[in-house]
Design a protein around this motif. Structure first.
Motif, PDB file in Angstrom:
ATOM      1  N   GLY A 203       0.618  -1.088  -0.165  1.00 16.68           N
ATOM      2  CA  GLY A 203      -0.558  -0.228  -0.071  1.00 16.68           C
ATOM      3  C   GLY A 203       0.959   1.317  -0.031  1.00 16.68           C
ATOM      4  N   THR A 204       2.034   1.398   0.514  1.00 20.46           N
ATOM      5  CA  THR A 204       2.830   2.205   0.176  1.00 20.46           C
ATOM      6  C   THR A 204       4.490   1.915   0.369  1.00 20.46           C
ATOM      7  OG1 THR A 204       3.620   4.367   1.316  1.00 20.46           O
ATOM      8  CG2 THR A 204       3.261   2.734   2.884  1.00 20.46           C
ATOM      9  N   VAL A 205       5.260   2.313   0.611  1.00 14.66           N
ATOM     10  CA  VAL A 205       7.243   1.925   0.222  1.00 14.66           C
ATOM     11  C   VAL A 205       6.832   2.756   2.046  1.00 14.66           C
ATOM     12  CG1 VAL A 205       9.320   2.232  -0.244  1.00 14.66           C
ATOM     13  CG2 VAL A 205       7.129   2.437  -2.598  1.00 14.66           C
ATOM     14  N   ARG A 206       7.536   1.567   2.510  1.00 11.62           N
ATOM     15  CA  ARG A 206       7.370   1.499   3.854  1.00 11.62           C
ATOM     16  C   ARG A 206       9.372   1.356   3.782  1.00 11.62           C
ATOM     17  NH1 ARG A 206       6.296  -2.195   7.048  1.00 11.62           N
ATOM     18  NH2 ARG A 206       5.234  -3.468   5.548  1.00 11.62           N
ATOM     19  N   GLU A 207      10.414   2.141   4.381  1.00 14.49           N
ATOM     20  CA  GLU A 207      11.951   2.343   4.270  1.00 14.49           C
ATOM     21  C   GLU A 207      12.167   2.029   5.692  1.00 14.49           C
ATOM     22  OE1 GLU A 207      14.290   4.134   2.392  1.00 14.49           O
ATOM     23  OE2 GLU A 207      12.928   5.099   0.372  1.00 14.49           O
TER      24      GLU A 207
END
Length: 232
Positions: A203-207
């Motif tokens: 759902g998102t780029v969680r770094e």
């Protein structure tokens, strides 16, 4: 075994076949963290983000699978869910799936590059029988796959399952636009795929530290080297 035939799934119309495939082929071949829940897989197949090829026996039962996740905006593909029913492994079903499905998708989609994921045998600590990872690597090597020297990890496919590290990211094939020589590939293409893959699955780029390290490797130079698989 009797000869299998290869056919391609057609989204929602094949939901029942996908259910049978998931239960008899995918679930026994992949640990829970390595597979999406059935309903999620059904949705992405219907949305045309995923293409599926299946091997069926003369009774119409699915006995093998190879899927391709498609990122249309950058014309990049990822082979996934490559598996054969446990009692029919090592009988040529997987090789037939690759031989039939990959040229079909190449002609239909014209990808710049086709990636694949595999377990790194140096870090294989699994205690369950989810298939022969070494055999899968040998098959990929036979089709000309090359490995990327990056600390690859898989995004979280199922809520709460976490990301899987210590994996290999392979290049199955690539055109001259992204791979002007067999031993290298444009780093920006690899990074673009990774960012989209993680965003699509999570759902998102969680770094975090591992993902930052992975993406940093793609920004060091214009090209990443491609090397042979173990035993290649």
């Amino acid at each position: 075994m009797e000869e299998v035939s290869i056919r391609f799934l057609k989204g929602e119309a094949d939901a029942g076949t996908l259910r049978a495939l998931y239960d008899s082929v995918i679930a026994p071949s992949f640990a829970p963290a390595e597979r999406e829940p059935f309903e999620k897989l059904r949705r992405v197949l219907a949305a045309d983000e995923l293409r599926g090829a299946i091997a069926v026996n003369p009774d119409g039962e699915p006995v093998g699978a190879l899927f391709l996740e498609w990122f249309a905006d950058i014309r990049v593909a990822l082979l996934c869910y490559f598996a054969v029913r446990p009692d029919l492994r090592d009988r040529g079903v997987g090789r037939r799936l690759v031989a039939v499905a990959t040229p079909h998708w190449r002609a239909e989609l014209g990808p710049h590059v086709v990636f694949a994921e595999a377990g790194d045998p140096r870090f294989d600590t699994s205690t369950a029988d989810y298939g022969d990872g070494d055999a899968r690597l040998r098959l990929y090597a036979g089709f000309g796959a090359r490995r990327l020297p990056i600390p690859y990890l898989m995004p979280e496919l199922s809520p709460g399952a976490g990301r899987l590290a210590n994996l290999l990211l392979l290049v199955m094939e690539a055109d001259d636009a992204v791979s002007p020589a067999p031993d290298r590939i444009r780093s920006s293409v690899v990074e673009g795929f990774l960012v989209r893959y993680f965003a699509r699955q999570e759902g998102t780029v969680r770094e975090d530290d591992r993902l930052r390290s992975l993406l940093a490797e793609c920004r060091r130079d214009e090209f990443l080297p491609l090397g042979p698989l173990a035993g290649d």
